[in-house]
Design a protein around this motif. Structure first.
Motif, short mmCIF file in Angstrom:
data_model
loop_
_atom_site.label_atom_id
_atom_site.label_comp_id
_atom_site.label_asym_id
_atom_site.label_seq_id
_atom_site.Cartn_x
_atom_site.Cartn_y
_atom_site.Cartn_z
N MET A 1 0.83 -1.18 0.00
CA MET A 1 0.00 0.00 0.00
C MET A 1 0.88 1.25 0.00
O MET A 1 1.44 1.58 -1.01
CB MET A 1 -0.96 -0.02 1.19
N ALA A 2 1.03 1.93 1.13
CA ALA A 2 1.74 3.20 1.15
C ALA A 2 3.02 3.11 1.97
O ALA A 2 3.11 2.35 2.93
CB ALA A 2 0.83 4.27 1.76
N LEU A 3 4.01 3.92 1.59
CA LEU A 3 5.23 4.06 2.37
C LEU A 3 4.99 5.12 3.43
O LEU A 3 4.56 6.23 3.13
CB LEU A 3 6.41 4.46 1.48
N ASP A 19 5.13 -2.14 13.20
CA ASP A 19 4.43 -3.44 13.14
C ASP A 19 2.94 -3.25 12.91
O ASP A 19 2.33 -3.97 12.11
CB ASP A 19 4.67 -4.24 14.43
N ILE A 20 2.34 -2.31 13.62
CA ILE A 20 0.91 -2.04 13.46
C ILE A 20 0.60 -1.62 12.03
O ILE A 20 -0.35 -2.11 11.41
CB ILE A 20 0.46 -0.95 14.46
N LEU A 21 1.42 -0.73 11.50
CA LEU A 21 1.20 -0.23 10.14
C LEU A 21 1.43 -1.33 9.10
O LEU A 21 0.70 -1.43 8.11
CB LEU A 21 2.10 0.97 9.86
N GLU A 22 2.45 -2.14 9.32
CA GLU A 22 2.74 -3.23 8.39
C GLU A 22 1.63 -4.28 8.42
O GLU A 22 1.30 -4.86 7.38
CB GLU A 22 4.11 -3.82 8.68
N ILE A 110 -4.74 4.17 13.22
CA ILE A 110 -5.04 3.58 11.91
C ILE A 110 -6.11 4.38 11.19
O ILE A 110 -6.01 4.62 9.99
CB ILE A 110 -5.46 2.09 12.07
N ALA A 111 -7.12 4.85 11.91
CA ALA A 111 -8.17 5.65 11.29
C ALA A 111 -7.60 6.95 10.75
O ALA A 111 -7.95 7.38 9.64
CB ALA A 111 -9.29 5.94 12.30
N ALA A 112 -6.69 7.59 11.50
CA ALA A 112 -6.07 8.82 11.03
C ALA A 112 -5.22 8.57 9.79
O ALA A 112 -5.25 9.34 8.82
CB ALA A 112 -5.22 9.44 12.14
N VAL A 113 -4.47 7.47 9.80
CA VAL A 113 -3.65 7.11 8.64
C VAL A 113 -4.53 6.93 7.41
O VAL A 113 -4.26 7.48 6.34
CB VAL A 113 -2.83 5.83 8.93
N GLU A 114 -5.61 6.18 7.55
CA GLU A 114 -6.50 5.92 6.42
C GLU A 114 -7.14 7.20 5.89
O GLU A 114 -7.32 7.35 4.68
CB GLU A 114 -7.55 4.88 6.79
N ARG A 115 -7.48 8.13 6.78
CA ARG A 115 -8.07 9.41 6.35
C ARG A 115 -7.08 10.22 5.52
O ARG A 115 -7.48 10.93 4.61
CB ARG A 115 -8.47 10.25 7.57
N LEU A 116 -5.81 10.11 5.86
CA LEU A 116 -4.81 11.00 5.24
C LEU A 116 -4.15 10.42 4.01
O LEU A 116 -3.55 11.17 3.22
CB LEU A 116 -3.74 11.37 6.27
#
Length: 119
Positions: A1-3, A19-22, A110-116
């Motif tokens: 997905m994204a770096l 780890d959470i992001l991966e 994770i919600a903030a990451v997905e929004r951005l």
């Protein structure tokens, strides 16, 4: 997905966040201070930066200012995660897309990451 670049001088926190992001399918690269993060960003442009506030050499605030001052990378969204400096960061809404106070819930991050992330 994204770096995603993760900048935090507390290695265990940075590794846990990576780890959470991966687990969510993202690629991560870690930096132990703002200057290292800026070098990584200029070498390989990420979709997002997650940074701590208090770090040696270059703080998260200084890192965000450097990014926003560079036209080639100024549009990279920045999430600040901080223990005590969240209020300072909120005074700089032009620099940070999101500010999360430690300890934060993983689901909120994770919600903030997905929004951005684009797309």
């Amino acid at each position: 997905m994204a770096l995603i670049v993760v900048a935090d001088d507390e290695f265990l926190l940075a590794a846990m966040l990576a780890d959470i992001l991966e687990d969510e399918g993202h690629e991560t690269t870690l930096a132990s201070h703002g200057q290292e993060a800026l070098e990584r960003i200029r070498t390989r442009r990420p979709a997002l930066l997650i940074t701590d506030f208090m770090m040696p050499i270059m703080t998260g605030l200084e890192l965000a200012q450097a990014i926003k001052a560079d036209q080639e990378i100024s549009d990279i969204p920045i999430i600040l995660v901080s223990g005590a400096q969240g209020d300072i960061a909120r005074q700089h809404g032009d620099l940070f897309a999101e500010v999360l106070d430690k300890p934060y819930r993983h689901a909120d991050l994770i919600a903030a990451v997905e929004r951005l992330l684009p797309g």
